[in-house]
Motif scaffolding. Structure first.
Motif, PDB file in Angstrom:
ATOM      1  N   MET A   1       0.833  -1.203   0.000  1.00 27.12           N
ATOM      2  CA  MET A   1       0.000   0.000   0.000  1.00 27.12           C
ATOM      3  C   MET A   1       0.873   1.259   0.000  1.00 27.12           C
ATOM      4  SD  MET A   1      -2.864   1.519  -0.125  1.00 27.12           S
ATOM      5  CE  MET A   1      -3.978   0.128   0.054  1.00 27.12           C
ATOM      6  N   GLY A   2       1.933   1.230   0.798  1.00 28.08           N
ATOM      7  CA  GLY A   2       2.827   2.379   0.834  1.00 28.08           C
ATOM      8  C   GLY A   2       3.477   2.648  -0.509  1.00 28.08           C
ATOM      9  N   LEU A   3       3.894   1.564  -1.206  1.00 33.06           N
ATOM     10  CA  LEU A   3       4.492   1.728  -2.534  1.00 33.06           C
ATOM     11  C   LEU A   3       3.488   2.288  -3.529  1.00 33.06           C
ATOM     12  CD1 LEU A   3       6.586  -1.576  -2.785  1.00 33.06           C
ATOM     13  CD2 LEU A   3       7.443   0.748  -2.442  1.00 33.06           C
ATOM     14  N   ILE A   4       2.240   1.837  -3.429  1.00 24.07           N
ATOM     15  CA  ILE A   4       1.200   2.330  -4.343  1.00 24.07           C
ATOM     16  C   ILE A   4       0.940   3.812  -4.108  1.00 24.07           C
ATOM     17  CG2 ILE A   4      -1.251   2.144  -4.932  1.00 24.07           C
ATOM     18  CD1 ILE A   4      -1.064  -0.837  -4.301  1.00 24.07           C
ATOM     19  N   ILE A   5       0.809   4.206  -2.844  1.00 28.91           N
ATOM     20  CA  ILE A   5       0.566   5.620  -2.529  1.00 28.91           C
ATOM     21  C   ILE A   5       1.756   6.481  -2.974  1.00 28.91           C
ATOM     22  CG2 ILE A   5       0.260   7.280  -0.642  1.00 28.91           C
ATOM     23  CD1 ILE A   5      -1.272   5.110   0.863  1.00 28.91           C
ATOM     24  N   GLY A   6       2.982   5.998  -2.697  1.00 29.45           N
ATOM     25  CA  GLY A   6       4.162   6.745  -3.099  1.00 29.45           C
ATOM     26  C   GLY A   6       4.266   6.911  -4.604  1.00 29.45           C
ATOM     27  N   PHE A  32      -3.343   8.415   8.534  1.00 31.68           N
ATOM     28  CA  PHE A  32      -3.343   6.982   8.843  1.00 31.68           C
ATOM     29  C   PHE A  32      -3.234   6.758  10.343  1.00 31.68           C
ATOM     30  CE2 PHE A  32      -3.171   5.989   4.500  1.00 31.68           C
ATOM     31  CZ  PHE A  32      -3.226   4.619   4.322  1.00 31.68           C
ATOM     32  N   GLY A  33      -2.367   7.533  10.995  1.00 32.43           N
ATOM     33  CA  GLY A  33      -2.202   7.383  12.433  1.00 32.43           C
ATOM     34  C   GLY A  33      -3.434   7.798  13.221  1.00 32.43           C
ATOM     35  N   ALA A  34      -4.162   8.796  12.707  1.00 31.98           N
ATOM     36  CA  ALA A  34      -5.337   9.305  13.423  1.00 31.98           C
ATOM     37  C   ALA A  34      -6.567   8.416  13.240  1.00 31.98           C
ATOM     38  CB  ALA A  34      -5.641  10.731  12.969  1.00 31.98           C
ATOM     39  N   PHE A  35      -6.701   7.814  12.057  1.00 33.54           N
ATOM     40  CA  PHE A  35      -7.934   7.068  11.744  1.00 33.54           C
ATOM     41  C   PHE A  35      -7.658   5.599  11.431  1.00 33.54           C
ATOM     42  CE2 PHE A  35      -8.578  11.506  10.344  1.00 33.54           C
ATOM     43  CZ  PHE A  35      -9.652  11.841  11.155  1.00 33.54           C
ATOM     44  N   TRP A  36      -6.602   5.032  12.027  1.00 29.13           N
ATOM     45  CA  TRP A  36      -6.243   3.658  11.695  1.00 29.13           C
ATOM     46  C   TRP A  36      -7.322   2.658  12.086  1.00 29.13           C
ATOM     47  CZ3 TRP A  36      -5.788  -0.254  15.277  1.00 29.13           C
ATOM     48  CH2 TRP A  36      -5.724   0.129  16.625  1.00 29.13           C
ATOM     49  N   GLU A  37      -8.097   2.953  13.113  1.00 28.60           N
ATOM     50  CA  GLU A  37      -9.133   2.020  13.559  1.00 28.60           C
ATOM     51  C   GLU A  37     -10.251   1.879  12.527  1.00 28.60           C
ATOM     52  OE1 GLU A  37     -10.444   3.501  17.284  1.00 28.60           O
ATOM     53  OE2 GLU A  37      -8.740   2.720  18.406  1.00 28.60           O
ATOM     54  N   ASP A  38     -10.422   2.890  11.659  1.00 28.56           N
ATOM     55  CA  ASP A  38     -11.495   2.861  10.663  1.00 28.56           C
ATOM     56  C   ASP A  38     -11.028   2.364   9.298  1.00 28.56           C
ATOM     57  OD1 ASP A  38     -13.180   4.058  12.586  1.00 28.56           O
ATOM     58  OD2 ASP A  38     -12.428   6.055  12.048  1.00 28.56           O
ATOM     59  N   LEU A  39      -9.770   1.935   9.197  1.00 31.82           N
ATOM     60  CA  LEU A  39      -9.213   1.564   7.893  1.00 31.82           C
ATOM     61  C   LEU A  39      -9.037   0.061   7.721  1.00 31.82           C
ATOM     62  CD1 LEU A  39      -6.494   4.372   7.566  1.00 31.82           C
ATOM     63  CD2 LEU A  39      -8.740   4.279   6.475  1.00 31.82           C
ATOM     64  N   GLY A  40      -9.599  -0.712   8.632  1.00 25.08           N
ATOM     65  CA  GLY A  40      -9.554  -2.164   8.487  1.00 25.08           C
ATOM     66  C   GLY A  40      -8.151  -2.719   8.591  1.00 25.08           C
ATOM     67  N   ILE A  42      -5.663  -2.357   6.584  1.00 28.08           N
ATOM     68  CA  ILE A  42      -4.625  -1.365   6.278  1.00 28.08           C
ATOM     69  C   ILE A  42      -4.282  -0.566   7.532  1.00 28.08           C
ATOM     70  CG2 ILE A  42      -4.073   0.677   4.913  1.00 28.08           C
ATOM     71  CD1 ILE A  42      -5.868  -0.433   2.725  1.00 28.08           C
ATOM     72  N   GLY A  43      -5.315  -0.173   8.275  1.00 26.28           N
ATOM     73  CA  GLY A  43      -5.081   0.560   9.507  1.00 26.28           C
ATOM     74  C   GLY A  43      -4.368  -0.281  10.544  1.00 26.28           C
ATOM     75  N   SER A  44      -4.721  -1.584  10.605  1.00 25.37           N
ATOM     76  CA  SER A  44      -4.039  -2.477  11.553  1.00 25.37           C
ATOM     77  C   SER A  44      -2.556  -2.605  11.207  1.00 25.37           C
ATOM     78  CB  SER A  44      -4.707  -3.851  11.531  1.00 25.37           C
ATOM     79  OG  SER A  44      -6.070  -3.750  11.915  1.00 25.37           O
ATOM     80  N   SER A  45      -2.257  -2.666   9.905  1.00 23.92           N
ATOM     81  CA  SER A  45      -0.855  -2.742   9.479  1.00 23.92           C
ATOM     82  C   SER A  45      -0.104  -1.473   9.861  1.00 23.92           C
ATOM     83  CB  SER A  45      -0.789  -2.949   7.963  1.00 23.92           C
ATOM     84  OG  SER A  45      -1.457  -4.136   7.584  1.00 23.92           O
ATOM     85  N   ALA A  46      -0.761  -0.321   9.671  1.00 19.93           N
ATOM     86  CA  ALA A  46      -0.131   0.952  10.044  1.00 19.93           C
ATOM     87  C   ALA A  46       0.112   1.014  11.549  1.00 19.93           C
ATOM     88  CB  ALA A  46      -1.004   2.122   9.597  1.00 19.93           C
ATOM     89  N   ASN A  47      -0.804   0.463  12.327  1.00 21.69           N
ATOM     90  CA  ASN A  47      -0.641   0.467  13.777  1.00 21.69           C
ATOM     91  C   ASN A  47       0.516  -0.430  14.204  1.00 21.69           C
ATOM     92  OD1 ASN A  47      -1.559   1.206  16.465  1.00 21.69           O
ATOM     93  ND2 ASN A  47      -2.257  -0.914  16.648  1.00 21.69           N
ATOM     94  N   VAL A  48       0.704  -1.542  13.512  1.00 27.34           N
ATOM     95  CA  VAL A  48       1.831  -2.430  13.812  1.00 27.34           C
ATOM     96  C   VAL A  48       3.156  -1.719  13.537  1.00 27.34           C
ATOM     97  CG1 VAL A  48       3.025  -4.539  13.117  1.00 27.34           C
ATOM     98  CG2 VAL A  48       0.548  -4.559  13.441  1.00 27.34           C
ATOM     99  N   VAL A  49       3.224  -0.993  12.414  1.00 27.50           N
ATOM    100  CA  VAL A  49       4.437  -0.259  12.061  1.00 27.50           C
ATOM    101  C   VAL A  49       4.749   0.808  13.104  1.00 27.50           C
ATOM    102  CG1 VAL A  49       5.471   1.301  10.354  1.00 27.50           C
ATOM    103  CG2 VAL A  49       4.193  -0.707   9.599  1.00 27.50           C
ATOM    104  N   SER A  50       3.692   1.439  13.639  1.00 31.31           N
ATOM    105  CA  SER A  50       3.905   2.481  14.646  1.00 31.31           C
ATOM    106  C   SER A  50       4.477   1.925  15.938  1.00 31.31           C
ATOM    107  CB  SER A  50       2.581   3.199  14.957  1.00 31.31           C
ATOM    108  OG  SER A  50       1.662   2.315  15.602  1.00 31.31           O
ATOM    109  N   GLY A  51       4.432   0.598  16.108  1.00 28.12           N
ATOM    110  CA  GLY A  51       4.971  -0.022  17.311  1.00 28.12           C
ATOM    111  C   GLY A  51       6.434  -0.406  17.200  1.00 28.12           C
ATOM    112  N   LEU A  52       7.097  -0.030  16.100  1.00 18.82           N
ATOM    113  CA  LEU A  52       8.519  -0.333  15.959  1.00 18.82           C
ATOM    114  C   LEU A  52       9.323   0.369  17.050  1.00 18.82           C
ATOM    115  CD1 LEU A  52       9.030   0.006  12.090  1.00 18.82           C
ATOM    116  CD2 LEU A  52       8.875  -2.099  13.415  1.00 18.82           C
ATOM    117  N   THR A  53      10.337  -0.294  17.550  1.00 18.03           N
ATOM    118  CA  THR A  53      11.173   0.299  18.595  1.00 18.03           C
ATOM    119  C   THR A  53      12.042   1.403  17.991  1.00 18.03           C
ATOM    120  OG1 THR A  53      12.958  -1.287  18.218  1.00 18.03           O
ATOM    121  CG2 THR A  53      11.244  -1.905  19.788  1.00 18.03           C
ATOM    122  N   PRO A  54      12.438   2.388  18.795  1.00 19.92           N
ATOM    123  CA  PRO A  54      13.277   3.480  18.266  1.00 19.92           C
ATOM    124  C   PRO A  54      14.577   2.992  17.652  1.00 19.92           C
ATOM    125  CG  PRO A  54      12.398   4.048  20.431  1.00 19.92           C
ATOM    126  CD  PRO A  54      12.054   2.608  20.188  1.00 19.92           C
TER     127      PRO A  54
END
Length: 210
Positions: A1-6, A32-40, A42-54
């Protein structure tokens, strides 16, 4: 999805709309970060990415940017402009992350409870890893010499590397109060020459294999 959007944004940027790619990606990422819960899914995938360690974030993204910059680098330009490139990539990055740290602590006035000096410098080192795509695009639009564009793209390769080394060195310092300047210099040298040795070894293996 990220490649398609880019890819989609990159194609739009070539049209009359002239939509800038990087700011558009930033806005889409915020949405994506604000409305990830409404994106099915795709939103769940974005939420997983946001959990990456620093520590994992620069290891995942900065090598990709450095690889892309290495493809556009030119050895002839690098050899002729080595001095300018090193000034921008080493002292330039150091001045930049010190400047970011001063802004965070003295101007924005983050307290030590929220952000210590070492952590502020660590964040500044991460922010110093810039992508010169927009600058290169402007240089091409105004008809700047191709030599200058190649310098910028080649310098980006070393900027990525030096900012990554500064980030991990400062991160080690922020996590260990007993960490000394000598330890930092030693760690930085190990990363510099160790990375060079690994890269040279892989290059020799691949050239032999080919």
């Amino acid at each position: 999805m990220g490649l398609i959007i880019g890819s989609f944004l990159h194609e739009i940027s070539k049209t009359k709309l002239k939509l800038p790619v990087m700011p558009s990606l930033l806005v889409i990422g915020i949405l994506f970060g604000a409305f990830w819960e409404d994106l099915g899914i795709i939103g769940s995938s974005a939420n997983v990415v946001s959990g990456l360690t620093p520590r994992l974030i620069p290891l995942v993204f900065i090598p990709i940017l450095a690889l892309e910059a290495s493809f556009s680098a030119d050895f002839y330009v690098f050899r002729r402009a080595l001095y300018q490139i090193m000034v921008l990539a080493i002292p330039g990055v150091i001045i930049q992350f010190l400047f970011y740290g001063i802004i965070l602590k003295l101007i924005l006035q983050f307290s030590d409870d929220d952000l210590e000096w070492k952590s502020a410098l660590c964040l500044g080192a991460l922010m110093s890893c810039t992508k010169p795509e927009s600058i290169i695009k402007v240089l091409k639009e105004i008809g700047a010499p191709n030599y200058l564009t190649l310098i910028m793209s080649t310098e980006a390769l070393f900027t990525f590397t030096s900012s990554l080394i500064c980030f991990f060195t400062l991160l080690s310092s922020a996590k260990d109060d007993a960490y000394t300047v000598g330890d930092g210099v030693e760690e930085a040298l190990v990363r510099i020459f160790g990375g060079f040795a690994v890269g040279l070894g892989l290059a020799l293996i691949l050239s032999w294999w080919h």
